[in-house]
Design a protein around this motif. Structure first.
Motif, PDB file in Angstrom:
ATOM      1  N   PHE A  21    -110.439  11.092  10.004  1.00  0.00           N
ATOM      2  CA  PHE A  21    -110.912  12.100   9.050  1.00  0.00           C
ATOM      3  C   PHE A  21    -112.406  11.958   8.773  1.00  0.00           C
ATOM      4  N   PHE A  22    -112.879  10.740   8.602  1.00  0.00           N
ATOM      5  CA  PHE A  22    -114.264  10.539   8.198  1.00  0.00           C
ATOM      6  C   PHE A  22    -115.262  10.553   9.361  1.00  0.00           C
ATOM      7  N   ASP A  23    -114.816  10.899  10.562  1.00  0.00           N
ATOM      8  CA  ASP A  23    -115.755  10.997  11.677  1.00  0.00           C
ATOM      9  C   ASP A  23    -116.836  12.041  11.404  1.00  0.00           C
ATOM     10  N   GLY A  24    -116.492  13.086  10.692  1.00  0.00           N
ATOM     11  CA  GLY A  24    -117.464  14.127  10.358  1.00  0.00           C
ATOM     12  C   GLY A  24    -118.549  13.639   9.422  1.00  0.00           C
ATOM     13  N   ALA A  25    -118.266  12.573   8.677  1.00  0.00           N
ATOM     14  CA  ALA A  25    -119.265  12.013   7.757  1.00  0.00           C
ATOM     15  C   ALA A  25    -120.437  11.400   8.519  1.00  0.00           C
ATOM     16  N   MET A  26    -120.218  11.092   9.797  1.00  0.00           N
ATOM     17  CA  MET A  26    -121.313  10.537  10.605  1.00  0.00           C
ATOM     18  C   MET A  26    -122.469  11.524  10.715  1.00  0.00           C
ATOM     19  N   TYR A  27    -122.166  12.803  10.771  1.00  0.00           N
ATOM     20  CA  TYR A  27    -123.220  13.818  10.863  1.00  0.00           C
ATOM     21  C   TYR A  27    -124.035  13.867   9.578  1.00  0.00           C
ATOM     22  N   ILE A  28    -123.368  13.720   8.442  1.00  0.00           N
ATOM     23  CA  ILE A  28    -124.067  13.702   7.155  1.00  0.00           C
ATOM     24  C   ILE A  28    -124.937  12.452   7.069  1.00  0.00           C
ATOM     25  N   SER A  29    -124.389  11.318   7.482  1.00  0.00           N
ATOM     26  CA  SER A  29    -125.140  10.066   7.457  1.00  0.00           C
ATOM     27  C   SER A  29    -126.362  10.140   8.369  1.00  0.00           C
ATOM     28  N   TYR A  30    -126.180  10.712   9.538  1.00  0.00           N
ATOM     29  CA  TYR A  30    -127.291  10.872  10.484  1.00  0.00           C
ATOM     30  C   TYR A  30    -128.402  11.717   9.864  1.00  0.00           C
ATOM     31  N   ALA A  31    -128.029  12.833   9.250  1.00  0.00           N
ATOM     32  CA  ALA A  31    -129.019  13.715   8.625  1.00  0.00           C
ATOM     33  C   ALA A  31    -129.748  12.998   7.486  1.00  0.00           C
ATOM     34  N   MET A  32    -129.023  12.202   6.716  1.00  0.00           N
ATOM     35  CA  MET A  32    -129.649  11.467   5.618  1.00  0.00           C
ATOM     36  C   MET A  32    -130.630  10.429   6.142  1.00  0.00           C
ATOM     37  N   GLN A  33    -130.271   9.725   7.206  1.00  0.00           N
ATOM     38  CA  GLN A  33    -131.163   8.712   7.783  1.00  0.00           C
ATOM     39  C   GLN A  33    -132.415   9.356   8.386  1.00  0.00           C
TER      40      GLN A  33
END
Length: 127
Positions: free
Chosen positions: A54-66
């Motif tokens: 489920f949380f694989d999509g959170a990687m995109y948010i984390s990438y954008a934040m970094q």
């Protein structure tokens, strides 16, 4: 920020449904356990990982934040007059690495809040 507001849940790492239960088991800089989450909310019983990966999509948010963090630091240091490129890159990358536990948690918290709405009256069978 008050309960009922998505930002309350995101920045306080609370359950998106009841805004009471904790999303993570430990403090952010407990480096061995910063990513560990309980299976269910201790207050309302919401199952945090509703499906495998489920949380694989959170990687995109984390990438954008970094990326936003690195660009912001890079531009700020350029404006302040730090002309040495190696220093700017070193500081940007160092700050990015230091904030990994925070961006990891914020991205997961934001991601689950995209799919779960605030409903403090709802309970699950896991209570």
């Amino acid at each position: 920020m008050e309960k009922g507001n998505k930002l309350y849940s995101i920045f306080r790492f609370k359950c998106p449904r009841c805004h009471e239960g904790e999303l993570f088991k430990s403090k952010a800089y407990d480096l061995k356990n910063f990513q560990k989450m309980p299976k269910h909310c201790s207050h309302c019983g919401l199952r945090y990982m509703s499906e495998p990966s489920f949380f694989d999509g959170a990687m995109y948010i984390s990438y954008a934040m970094q990326v936003a963090l690195i660009i912001t630091v890079f531009v700020a240091l350029n404006i302040l007059g730090f002309a040495e490129l190696w220093l700017i890159i070193t500081l940007s990358v160092s700050l990015s690495l230091l904030l990994i536990p925070i961006t990891f948690r914020l991205s997961r918290s934001a991601y689950i809040n995209l799919f779960v709405k605030y409903d403090p009256e709802k309970r699950s069978e896991y209570n």
